[in-house]
Design an enzyme around this catalytic site. Structure first.
Site, PDB file in Angstrom:
ATOM      1  N   MET A 206       0.813  -1.212   0.000  1.00  0.00           N
ATOM      2  CA  MET A 206       0.000   0.000   0.000  1.00  0.00           C
ATOM      3  C   MET A 206       0.847   1.263   0.000  1.00  0.00           C
ATOM      4  O   MET A 206       0.450   2.280   0.554  1.00  0.00           O
ATOM      5  CB  MET A 206      -0.926  -0.028   1.216  1.00  0.00           C
ATOM      6  CG  MET A 206      -1.805  -1.256   1.330  1.00  0.00           C
ATOM      7  SD  MET A 206      -2.959  -1.214   2.734  1.00  0.00           S
ATOM      8  CE  MET A 206      -1.802  -1.192   4.119  1.00  0.00           C
ATOM      9  N   GLY A 207       2.036   1.211  -0.585  1.00  0.00           N
ATOM     10  CA  GLY A 207       2.878   2.399  -0.659  1.00  0.00           C
ATOM     11  C   GLY A 207       3.314   2.866   0.713  1.00  0.00           C
ATOM     12  O   GLY A 207       3.757   2.082   1.551  1.00  0.00           O
TER      13      GLY A 207
ATOM     14  N   GLY B  15       2.308   1.113   3.962  1.00  0.00           N
ATOM     15  CA  GLY B  15       2.839  -0.191   4.328  1.00  0.00           C
ATOM     16  C   GLY B  15       2.208  -1.331   3.569  1.00  0.00           C
ATOM     17  O   GLY B  15       2.017  -1.265   2.349  1.00  0.00           O
TER      18      GLY B  15
ATOM     19  N   GLY C 185       8.064  -2.663  -4.527  1.00  0.00           N
ATOM     20  CA  GLY C 185       7.215  -3.852  -4.460  1.00  0.00           C
ATOM     21  C   GLY C 185       8.016  -5.130  -4.661  1.00  0.00           C
ATOM     22  O   GLY C 185       7.773  -6.143  -4.002  1.00  0.00           O
ATOM     23  N   ASP C 186       8.992  -5.076  -5.557  1.00  0.00           N
ATOM     24  CA  ASP C 186       9.850  -6.232  -5.795  1.00  0.00           C
ATOM     25  C   ASP C 186      10.723  -6.518  -4.573  1.00  0.00           C
ATOM     26  O   ASP C 186      10.953  -7.680  -4.216  1.00  0.00           O
ATOM     27  CB  ASP C 186      10.746  -5.990  -7.011  1.00  0.00           C
ATOM     28  CG  ASP C 186       9.947  -5.644  -8.251  1.00  0.00           C
ATOM     29  OD1 ASP C 186       8.841  -6.188  -8.414  1.00  0.00           O
ATOM     30  OD2 ASP C 186      10.429  -4.830  -9.061  1.00  0.00           O
TER      31      ASP C 186
END
Length: 266
Positions: free
Chosen positions: A186-187, A190, A216-217
């Site tokens: 969620m950026g 968190g 994200g990776d």
């Protein structure tokens, strides 16, 4: 590209693995040369057409990001078959296969599902991190872990998700497809993770933000590494969230250090 980002962080934490996929032409040669310089293992299928080039332009003053992404080469049915055969060979002795990002033109929407089914037949756990139709179709094969971001999960749910309750509910609903674990990034807010019954949330501390490219990776790499080393879902969530935040303090995808990740976890 995303799979390479994952492998980079996974190795930084102490794990080992191999990148595979399609490469072609001079850009493909450049990709392989870069991996050799980094000491990352790879085994690709070479395509007749050129690999795409994607540019991320960062403005450090305003914090804005501009992306210029080529559509990618058209992959033939024979090249798709070769990659499936190669993945089947590489799965032997592995614990996880992480399926990342969009696929090039010519690859059927069934591709990720086919890999998930193949992995299950070999006792390998699959992690699906994609979007759109490939996420929708891949989930039907019942991957062990699904890791969408909120926008991707909203698209899957066919309505925008705003609250933590809505996000958690949509993540839990993936259990119906045989998904064991759903982790949603969620950026700055968190991430949440659920096993379909219980849900945990982790929120990163304030950081000196540089770029979100590859966060994200980085989350995926640290999350899977923690699970592989026997950590609980809650601890894996904390590690993944810390890796995503650590990556966001650097320019470049997946170049966060183990030390920077552990500093945030603590």
């Amino acid at each position: 590209g995303k799979g390479i980002n994952v492998l980079r962080v996974f190795r930084e934490l102490g794990g080992s693995g191999m990148a595979t996929g399609f490469v072609g032409g001079r850009v493909g040669d450049s990709i392989e040369e870069g991996l050799r310089r980094e000491g990352l293992s790879y085994d690709f299928v070479h395509t007749a057409e050129e690999s795409r080039l994607c540019l991320k332009i960062m403005d450090p003053t305003s914090g804005t990001q501009t992306e210029i992404n080529e559509p990618g080469p058209h992959v033939s049915a024979d090249e798709v078959r070769k990659l499936l055969d190669k993945i089947g060979e590489l799965l032997n002795g592995m614990e996880y296969v992480i399926l990342c990002g969009n696929v090039p033109p010519g690859v059927p929407v069934s591709f990720y599902g086919d890999v998930i089914t193949l992995a299950r037949s070999k006792g390998v756990k699959s992690v699906l991190d994609t979007s759109g139709e490939h996420l929708r179709e891949g989930i039907k094969a019942g991957p062990y872990i699904v890791k969408p971001n909120v926008a991707e999960l909203s698209e899957l749910a066919e309505h925008e998700l705003f609250t933590l309750e809505e996000i958690s509910g949509a993540a839990k609903s993936l259990k119906q497809y045989g998904v064991d674990i759903s982790a949603v990034t969620m950026g700055r807010s968190g991430a949440v993770v659920t096993d379909g019954v219980r849900t945990w949330q982790a929120v990163p501390p304030e950081i000196e933000f540089a770029s979100a490219v590859g966060s994200g990776d980085s989350f995926t790499a640290a999350f899977v590494y923690s699970l592989e080393t026997g950590e609980s879902l809650a601890d894996a969530l904390a590690m993944g969230t810390a890796a995503g935040a650590a990556n966001a303090t650097t320019y470049g995808a997946g170049f966060c250090s183990k030390g920077s990740i552990m500093d945030i976890v603590q």
